[in-house]
Design a protein around this motif. Structure first.
Motif, short mmCIF file in Angstrom:
data_model
loop_
_atom_site.label_atom_id
_atom_site.label_comp_id
_atom_site.label_asym_id
_atom_site.label_seq_id
_atom_site.Cartn_x
_atom_site.Cartn_y
_atom_site.Cartn_z
N PHE A 124 0.91 -1.22 0.06
CA PHE A 124 -0.03 -0.01 0.03
C PHE A 124 0.97 1.27 0.09
O PHE A 124 0.68 2.18 -0.74
N SER A 125 1.78 1.32 0.84
CA SER A 125 2.69 2.34 0.86
C SER A 125 3.53 2.66 -0.38
O SER A 125 3.62 3.76 -0.93
N THR A 126 3.78 1.52 -1.21
CA THR A 126 4.57 1.82 -2.41
C THR A 126 3.72 2.44 -3.57
O THR A 126 3.79 3.40 -4.40
N TRP A 127 2.00 1.85 -3.67
CA TRP A 127 1.19 2.27 -4.37
C TRP A 127 0.90 3.79 -3.97
O TRP A 127 0.71 4.50 -4.86
N ALA A 128 0.87 4.25 -2.76
CA ALA A 128 0.47 5.42 -2.11
C ALA A 128 1.31 6.51 -2.44
O ALA A 128 1.11 7.65 -2.93
N PHE A 129 2.75 6.01 -2.84
CA PHE A 129 3.84 7.02 -2.99
C PHE A 129 3.96 7.03 -4.53
O PHE A 129 5.15 7.27 -5.09
N GLY A 130 2.94 6.49 -5.46
CA GLY A 130 3.27 6.68 -6.89
C GLY A 130 4.07 5.79 -7.32
O GLY A 130 4.68 6.01 -8.41
N GLY A 131 4.31 4.28 -6.70
CA GLY A 131 5.25 3.51 -7.20
C GLY A 131 6.70 3.53 -6.82
O GLY A 131 7.69 3.01 -7.50
N VAL A 132 6.89 4.60 -6.08
CA VAL A 132 8.19 4.68 -5.25
C VAL A 132 8.60 3.47 -4.38
O VAL A 132 8.21 3.39 -3.43
N ALA A 133 9.67 2.45 -4.93
CA ALA A 133 9.84 1.27 -4.16
C ALA A 133 11.34 1.52 -3.56
O ALA A 133 11.65 0.38 -2.96
N VAL A 134 11.58 2.69 -3.54
CA VAL A 134 12.89 2.84 -2.90
C VAL A 134 13.11 2.39 -1.25
O VAL A 134 14.06 1.52 -0.86
N GLY A 135 12.06 2.51 -0.57
CA GLY A 135 11.79 2.18 0.98
C GLY A 135 11.19 0.75 0.98
O GLY A 135 11.34 0.21 2.24
N THR A 136 10.70 0.20 -0.01
CA THR A 136 9.98 -1.24 0.10
C THR A 136 10.98 -2.12 0.08
O THR A 136 11.13 -3.17 1.17
N GLY A 137 12.14 -2.09 -0.59
CA GLY A 137 13.28 -3.15 -0.38
C GLY A 137 13.72 -3.47 0.86
O GLY A 137 13.60 -4.50 1.43
N PRO A 138 14.49 -2.41 1.71
CA PRO A 138 14.82 -2.89 2.95
C PRO A 138 13.78 -3.42 3.80
O PRO A 138 14.23 -4.26 4.87
N PHE A 139 12.61 -2.83 3.87
CA PHE A 139 11.73 -3.44 4.80
C PHE A 139 11.26 -4.60 4.43
O PHE A 139 10.80 -5.30 5.21
N LEU A 140 11.18 -5.03 3.17
CA LEU A 140 10.98 -6.23 2.61
C LEU A 140 12.16 -7.46 3.34
O LEU A 140 11.72 -8.55 3.72
N VAL A 141 13.37 -7.05 3.19
CA VAL A 141 14.53 -7.72 3.70
C VAL A 141 14.32 -7.94 5.16
O VAL A 141 14.33 -8.96 5.54
N LEU A 142 14.09 -6.95 6.09
CA LEU A 142 13.62 -7.01 7.14
C LEU A 142 12.50 -8.08 7.72
O LEU A 142 12.66 -8.80 8.59
#
Length: 341
Positions: A25-43
């Protein structure tokens, strides 16, 4: 707050699902910006690896992929951005598998150590209990013989009774030490005890010449049997590793009583002093290295402490106890009284 223990080891992995949903949801809400998604996915994957088995990590690939790719598709990201999933997700899974393998090894080692500890405690308890029953029969037989024996035979039976009593105390001490390991508690019968009499009774089990420096009027607030056990252990160590004369003294300042056992040997090397009162610190052909650890635990149970002090020459083992209220300070230097036991 949830009863995960009753629900099985894989249930905590369900918490990852709302985590993936929040990331998507956060990636979609920020217009597809996935910079923050990767680290949290690994965590998230690392957290799952600490609590879940390998098959659960593999099953989480589907929601993780959806959480990363679907928001990018919905926001019409170019193929080069979508292709980053082929790099990030394998990296996250690989890290999780490595963490899971290490966590599994640690869990297995902990379970193995717990099994060994349970077996050791059961063995010590059974051994101590099994020794006491036949020992009681032997002691009763010796007491009956003591009533009729005379001359040298009487002295031999008396010595055998002392050693039988000592073994009985050692068995009781073994049970108490096992209780220290399992519950952290040691029951003591603390009461006022004449210091000189307690020291002499302990030394009656030692076949050596010991200099006793304890004034007649001094009283200690200790468990008498445990105090005698401390004296026997310290004197035995002094005779085994040091050189005569061995001096046993009890002094005090009205606040703290001090038991001191000194030998005139080479002393303890400086590099070994920090672990002198730990388990297996001085094991070898002459013992397993538990004597000084037992002394320290008994001293702490009394509210005191055990420590080493260098002497010139020799070694000085010092045990402190809280003084009995109203006990006057004693003399620090008393004339030595040599006694042979």
């Amino acid at each position: 707050m949830l009863p995960w223990q009753r629900w099985g080891p894989a249930r905590p992995a369900l918490l990852a699902l709302p985590g993936f949903a929040v990331l998507g949801f956060s990636t979609w809400a920020f217009g597809g910006v996935a910079v923050g998604t990767g680290p949290f996915l690994v965590l998230l994957y690392t957290w799952a690896a600490l609590h879940c088995r390998r098959r659960v990590l593999v099953a989480l690939v589907v929601p993780a992929t959806a959480a990363y790719v679907v928001p990018l598709v919905l926001t019409r990201q170019p193929p080069v951005v979508l292709s980053s999933a082929f790099i990030l997700l394998p990296v996250a899974v690989a890290v999780a598998l490595l963490v899971e393998a290490q966590a599994r090894h640690l869990r297995d080692d902990r379970e193995r150590l717990e099994r060994i500890e349970r077996w050791r405690a059961a063995m010590i308890g059974a051994l101590a209990h099994d020794v006491r029953s036949p020992l009681a029969a032997v002691q009763m037989t010796l007491e009956e013989l003591a009533h009729e024996a005379t001359g040298p035979g009487s002295r031999m039976i008396e010595a055998a009774l002392r050693q039988t009593a000592r073994i009985s105390r050692l068995a009781s001490g073994l049970l108490d030490l096992n209780r220290i390991d399992t519950t952290g508690q040691l029951r003591l019968d603390v009461q006022p005890v004449p210091a000189r009499a307690a020291v002499l009774d302990a030394l009656s089990y030692v076949a050596a010449e010991i200099d006793v420096r304890v004034e007649d009027g001094r009283t200690l607030r200790v468990d008498r049997e445990r105090f005698e056990q401390i004296v026997i252990n310290l004197v035995g160590n002094a005779l085994r590793y040091g050189r005569p004369p061995v001096v046993v003294s009890v002094t005090g300042d009205g606040v703290t009583d001090r038991l001191e056992v000194r030998d005139h040997g080479p002393g303890v090397p400086e590099e070994r002093r920090s672990r002198l009162f730990t388990r297996f610190a001085a094991g070898g052909a002459e013992g397993v290295g538990l004597g000084l650890w037992i002394v320290r635990e008994l001293a702490r149970a009394h509210g005191g402490e055990a420590r080493y002090e260098p002497a010139d020459p020799g070694a000085r083992m010092v045990i402190t106890f809280p003084a009995l209220a109203g006990t006057p300070a004693g003399l620090s230097d008393l004339p030595a009284e040599s006694s042979t036991f």
